[in-house]
Design a protein around this motif. Sequence first.
Motif, short mmCIF file in Angstrom:
data_model
loop_
_atom_site.label_atom_id
_atom_site.label_comp_id
_atom_site.label_asym_id
_atom_site.label_seq_id
_atom_site.Cartn_x
_atom_site.Cartn_y
_atom_site.Cartn_z
N GLN A 84 0.59 -1.10 0.04
CA GLN A 84 0.08 -0.12 -0.03
C GLN A 84 0.92 1.25 0.10
OE1 GLN A 84 -3.35 0.39 -0.05
NE2 GLN A 84 -3.00 2.51 -0.39
N MET A 85 0.82 2.19 -1.04
CA MET A 85 1.55 3.30 -1.27
C MET A 85 0.62 4.70 -0.91
SD MET A 85 4.13 1.91 -4.34
CE MET A 85 2.93 2.26 -5.57
N ASN A 86 0.89 5.26 0.12
CA ASN A 86 0.15 6.40 0.38
C ASN A 86 1.09 7.71 0.15
OD1 ASN A 86 -2.15 5.03 1.10
ND2 ASN A 86 -1.64 4.87 2.96
N SER A 87 0.69 9.06 -0.04
CA SER A 87 1.29 9.99 -0.15
C SER A 87 2.46 9.91 -1.14
CB SER A 87 1.82 10.49 1.21
OG SER A 87 0.98 10.69 2.29
N LEU A 88 2.08 9.61 -2.32
CA LEU A 88 2.98 9.14 -3.29
C LEU A 88 3.65 10.67 -3.77
CD1 LEU A 88 1.21 6.45 -5.26
CD2 LEU A 88 3.36 6.23 -4.38
N LYS A 89 5.15 10.33 -4.14
CA LYS A 89 5.78 11.45 -4.66
C LYS A 89 6.41 11.48 -6.05
CE LYS A 89 7.42 12.04 0.19
NZ LYS A 89 8.82 12.42 1.05
N PRO A 90 6.84 12.48 -6.76
CA PRO A 90 7.27 12.03 -8.08
C PRO A 90 8.42 11.17 -8.05
CG PRO A 90 6.55 14.45 -8.10
CD PRO A 90 6.37 13.61 -6.70
N GLU A 91 9.35 11.08 -7.07
CA GLU A 91 10.69 10.36 -6.98
C GLU A 91 10.19 8.89 -6.58
OE1 GLU A 91 9.76 13.29 -5.23
OE2 GLU A 91 10.65 13.17 -3.19
N ASP A 92 8.87 8.71 -6.47
CA ASP A 92 8.67 7.20 -6.17
C ASP A 92 8.38 6.26 -7.67
OD1 ASP A 92 6.44 8.23 -3.50
OD2 ASP A 92 8.36 7.29 -3.22
N THR A 93 8.38 7.31 -8.79
CA THR A 93 8.19 6.92 -10.01
C THR A 93 9.37 5.71 -10.38
OG1 THR A 93 7.01 8.79 -10.77
CG2 THR A 93 8.09 7.50 -12.44
N ALA A 94 8.75 4.68 -10.79
CA ALA A 94 9.65 3.70 -11.00
C ALA A 94 8.86 2.16 -11.69
CB ALA A 94 10.58 3.12 -9.73
N VAL A 95 9.86 1.03 -11.99
CA VAL A 95 9.02 -0.10 -12.05
C VAL A 95 9.17 -0.82 -10.85
CG1 VAL A 95 9.16 -2.18 -13.35
CG2 VAL A 95 9.54 0.10 -14.52
N TYR A 96 8.24 -1.31 -10.32
CA TYR A 96 8.25 -1.91 -9.03
C TYR A 96 8.18 -3.50 -9.24
CZ TYR A 96 7.76 2.20 -6.28
OH TYR A 96 7.85 3.61 -5.78
N TYR A 97 8.84 -4.10 -8.50
CA TYR A 97 9.05 -5.78 -8.59
C TYR A 97 9.04 -6.21 -7.27
CZ TYR A 97 11.58 -4.32 -12.98
OH TYR A 97 11.96 -4.20 -14.16
N CYS A 98 8.39 -7.47 -7.41
CA CYS A 98 8.32 -8.22 -6.21
C CYS A 98 9.21 -9.48 -6.26
CB CYS A 98 7.11 -8.58 -5.56
SG CYS A 98 6.09 -9.84 -6.58
N ALA A 99 9.84 -9.92 -5.02
CA ALA A 99 10.97 -10.99 -5.31
C ALA A 99 10.80 -11.91 -4.07
CB ALA A 99 12.04 -10.59 -5.39
N ALA A 100 10.88 -13.30 -4.06
CA ALA A 100 11.21 -14.01 -2.83
C ALA A 100 12.13 -14.84 -2.77
CB ALA A 100 10.15 -15.11 -3.31
N ARG A 101 12.47 -14.87 -1.72
CA ARG A 101 13.69 -15.68 -0.70
C ARG A 101 13.33 -16.30 0.36
NH1 ARG A 101 18.00 -13.67 1.98
NH2 ARG A 101 19.28 -14.91 0.94
N GLY A 102 14.19 -17.08 1.19
CA GLY A 102 13.93 -17.52 2.17
C GLY A 102 13.67 -16.59 3.45
N PHE A 103 14.42 -15.51 3.47
CA PHE A 103 14.23 -14.52 4.46
C PHE A 103 14.72 -13.18 4.11
CE2 PHE A 103 18.75 -14.33 5.36
CZ PHE A 103 19.23 -15.70 5.24
N CYS A 104 14.05 -12.14 4.61
CA CYS A 104 14.52 -10.66 4.06
C CYS A 104 16.19 -10.38 3.85
CB CYS A 104 14.00 -9.58 4.72
SG CYS A 104 12.00 -9.49 4.70
N ALA A 105 16.20 -9.83 2.79
CA ALA A 105 17.72 -9.28 2.32
C ALA A 105 17.94 -7.99 1.85
CB ALA A 105 18.44 -10.55 1.70
#
Length: 124
Positions: A84-105
């Motif tokens: 959930q992305m609120n209060s979006l700014k122009p600098e948030d402009t990008a391609v967003y990807y999700c990715a999976a692994r065993g634990f956060c890195a």
Amino acid sequence: QLQLVESGGGLVQPGGSLRLSCAASGFTLDYYAIGWFRQAPGKEREGVSCISSSSRDGDTHYANSVKGRFTISRDNAKNTVYLQMNSLKPEDTAVYYCAARGFCAVDWNEYDYWGQGTQVTVSS
């Protein structure tokens, strides 16, 4: 076949909101940490947020640039993670990807499975 599919991107005005989805097929998303990354033109890919698996209490992590504006969550029944992305700014402009692994890195190179990305454009 293991697959991640992002959706929910689009064009939004500054100050607006979007909710990105990362849906998994071929595996149970809850067994993995899911990270959200973004890449703007001419810039390196950067981490945005990550949520740990339920076995690690679903801990959440955020980049300083989005803390307080973005919220990551998971719906195990739907095998989906949301950003959930609120209060979006122009600098948030990008391609967003999700990715999976065993634990956060922090390093995106360490993630095993990737979606195809979804474009987010913040502009008036």
